[in-house]
Motif scaffolding. Structure first.
Motif, short mmCIF file in Angstrom:
data_model
loop_
_atom_site.label_atom_id
_atom_site.label_comp_id
_atom_site.label_asym_id
_atom_site.label_seq_id
_atom_site.Cartn_x
_atom_site.Cartn_y
_atom_site.Cartn_z
N ASN A 13 32.46 -18.59 -64.13
CA ASN A 13 31.01 -18.59 -64.49
C ASN A 13 30.61 -20.14 -64.72
O ASN A 13 29.67 -20.53 -64.11
N ALA A 14 31.55 -20.96 -65.33
CA ALA A 14 31.12 -22.22 -65.72
C ALA A 14 30.98 -22.95 -64.01
O ALA A 14 30.09 -23.75 -64.21
N LEU A 15 31.93 -22.63 -63.31
CA LEU A 15 31.85 -23.31 -61.89
C LEU A 15 30.76 -22.88 -61.12
O LEU A 15 30.11 -23.70 -60.22
N GLU A 16 30.38 -21.80 -61.51
CA GLU A 16 29.05 -21.39 -60.89
C GLU A 16 27.78 -21.88 -61.41
O GLU A 16 26.69 -21.59 -60.89
N LYS A 75 26.93 -21.44 -64.83
CA LYS A 75 26.46 -20.45 -65.93
C LYS A 75 26.99 -20.54 -67.21
O LYS A 75 27.95 -21.54 -66.99
N ALA A 92 29.62 -20.01 -69.83
CA ALA A 92 31.10 -19.58 -69.73
C ALA A 92 31.50 -18.13 -70.21
O ALA A 92 32.28 -18.20 -71.45
#
Lengths: 154, 425
Positions: free
Chosen positions: B181-184, B186, B188
């Motif tokens: 999610n963090a990479l997207e 958003k 985490a």
């Protein structure tokens, strides 16, 4: 308004990103690099630039502890308060920093030079206690060593 | 003994550039894999080696890869992610590997990406590791220039791009799905599983998230084979391990040793034993989220299975030592404050239970505790345990607590009876 420089850096990130949302954290860091922190106005500008709602963007900005949504000083001192540093003398380091700077945790010195915050484990536990300032890590801290480090930045 | 992970590390000389790394035998595994082996064969070799994930959970690496869809029907875009977030308190092994030999991680990532036919690879790096970032960026640039990254690598027809994402903090980013999610871009927070990342991960594509140390083991396995790798170990789990020690010992640090080296040998021989004037009281074997071990466990081999048998987890293999001049209750206050602060708030037991736990511990430490609090704490160890939360943060948080209540019960009770901390007299 985002500066031309900021936009250029954000565009660079967008060039290899599968979605616009994916660059959010990098973009917040870019703004912070240029302005020290992310103000409500900066956030609005970025939301527009990334075609996101302000709330969606702020929900991300407020999640990450190293994105500063309040004004910080020129140097942010992040002192490790996790277990290894705590065992090795975090309390002494913190007391010394507070006295030396005349501020409590979460505060900024009157001249705007230093902000004092904590950070979880810095991954230098073999050199505990440790802190990080402007992305430079300092370990094996003693009151004398802290004086040296801070005096150089003054 | 052989030290495949750290043989190139020399702090005085600094890390090798690509030419030095190749002269030392580097990128041989990568060339062998791409020229002589099918992706399936690479997977099989890693499975046979019994490489288990070094991030803490110890899941079989080959097994994890085997869930990724392969062949013509599989999605064309897949991802490999190196988890370099290293935020488990007391853990500093991945930093040593990245700062000491950045090309080893890059090579491990290219081979692993090839094994699952990933099209892009990310290094998810924590912000504090500036030196790692600089060295890895340089190493990636060198690998592109040599034609080891990019299009049609070594004429094999295989393409791979590699990127670094520097995080902006939060322990949750080290959790596999929180990281995605963090990479997207958003928050985490963790994702419900299934679907597992191996079939639906980053942007819904098959993805493998692997710890830095795990990936650094892959080149050696490919060059020397699974049998060689298994023989490096003293026990059933293959290979060597980076063990670390912090706390009041004579020589805090990290060492590459055969998997299964005993806790005592690491503590007494490598870390030099306790500092003068301090006695050993207990230790967390592999980061903040593992159960305490005490004197009677010192002869246990440090491997996933053996540490599990004595009621803890090897975790990251970097131990935190509790000495006799440090209050175990105060240590728990520190640990639970960390976990309460780092909870992402996604699920109720963790969001509400951890601050509650922290407050009860504070009360006991400050001499305001009651005996019933100990029962409440035990209850919380159960409420926050495995199976009750989306991710492993809360179950990890209660591991040091439940074991402290067992081994240091007298110390807790003394705080309550005396209405003060015996260490603060």
């Amino acid at each position: 308004m985002l500066s031309e420089e900021e936009k250029k850096e954000i565009d660079q990130e967008l060039s290899h990103s599968p979605t616009r949302q994916a660059v959010v954290i990098e973009a917040l860091k870019i703004i912070q690099r240029h302005r020290r922190w992310v103000s409500d106005d900066s956030l609005k500008d970025l939301a527009e630039y990334l075609e996101m709602s302000l709330d969606a963007l702020d929900s991300v900005a407020t999640f990450y502890s190293l994105i500063f949504r309040r004004e910080v000083g020129e140097h942010v001192i992040l002192i490790c308060d996790s277990v290894s540093c705590w065992i090795m003398g975090y309390d002494t380091v913190l007391d010394h920093l507070k006295k030396k700077l005349g501020i409590d945790l979460g505060e900024t010195t009157a001249d705007g030079k230093f902000t004092l915050l904590t950070i979880p484990c810095l991954g230098v536990c073999e050199r505990a206690p440790a802190m990080i300032i402007d992305r430079e890590t300092y370990g094996d801290l003693t009151p004398e060593r802290i004086d040296e480090i801070i005096d150089k930045l003054k | 003994m052989e030290k495949p992970l750290t043989k190139n590390i020399d702090p005085e000389r600094g890390p090798l550039d690509i030419r030095g790394y190749e002269r030392a035998g580097g990128y041989a595994g990568f060339k062998k894999a791409l020229r002589e082996m099918s992706p399936q064969k690479v997977q099989e070799e890693v499975t046979d080696a019994n490489l288990r994930g070094r991030g803490g959970a110890g899941f079989g690496t080959g097994m994890k890869w085997s869930f990724v869809p392969m062949g013509d029907e599989a999605p064309r875009t897949k991802y490999l992610i190196a988890n370099a977030d290293e935020m488990e308190p007391g853990t500093f092994k991945d930093r040593i590997l990245m700062e000491g030999d950045p090309h080893l991680l890059i090579e491990g990532m290219i081979i692993s990406s090839y094994a699952i036919q990933a099209r892009a690879a990310y290094i998810f790096l924590r912000w504090a590791y500036k030196r790692s970032e600089e060295l890895l960026r340089k190493a990636i640039a060198e690998a592109y220039e040599a034609g080891y990254l990019g299009k049609n690598i070594l004429g094999s027809g295989y393409d791979l791009e590699m990127y670094i994402h520097v995080s902006a903090g939060r322990y949750m980013c080290g959790e596999e799905t929180g990281l995605l999610n963090a990479l997207e871009g958003k928050r985490a927070t963790p994702r419900a599983k299934p679907p597992f990342p191996q079939t639906s991960g980053l942007w819904g594509k098959p993805s493998i998230v692997q710890n830095v140390e795990t990936l650094c083991n892959v080149p050696g396995i490919i060059v020397n084979g699974a049998d060689w790798y298994k023989k490096l170990s003293k026990t059933g789990d293959g290979g060597t391990k980076i063990y670390g020690v912090s706390g009041r010992v004579k020589r805090p640090g990290a060492w590459e040793l055969p998997m299964g080296t005993t806790v005592r040998e690491i503590l007494e021989e490598h870390a030099g034993g306790m500092r003068d004037g301090y006695k050993f009281k207990g230790l967390l074997p592999g980061g903040a989220s593992t159960d305490f071990l005490v004197e009677e466990h010192l002869d246990t081999p440090m491997d996933f299975g053996s540490i599990m048998k004595v009621g803890s987890r090897m975790g990251t293999g970097t131990m935190i030592i509790l000495d006799d001049k440090t209050c175990p209750v105060a240590m728990l206050v520190n640990l639970e404050k960390f976990f309460a602060q780092e909870s992402c708030g996604w699920c109720t037991p963790c969001r509400d239970g951890l601050p509650w736990t922290h407050k009860m511990l504070m009360a006991i430490e400050n001499g305001e505790g009651r005996m019933e609090d100990l029962e409440q704490l035990e209850l919380h160890c159960n409420f926050l345990g495995p199976g009750r939360t989306f991710c492993a943060l809360a179950p990890g948080a209660v591991e040091p607590l439940q074991s402290a209540l067992k081994y240091f019960r007298d110390d807790f009770e003394k705080h309550i009876k005396d209405k003060q901390c015996p260490w603060r007299k």
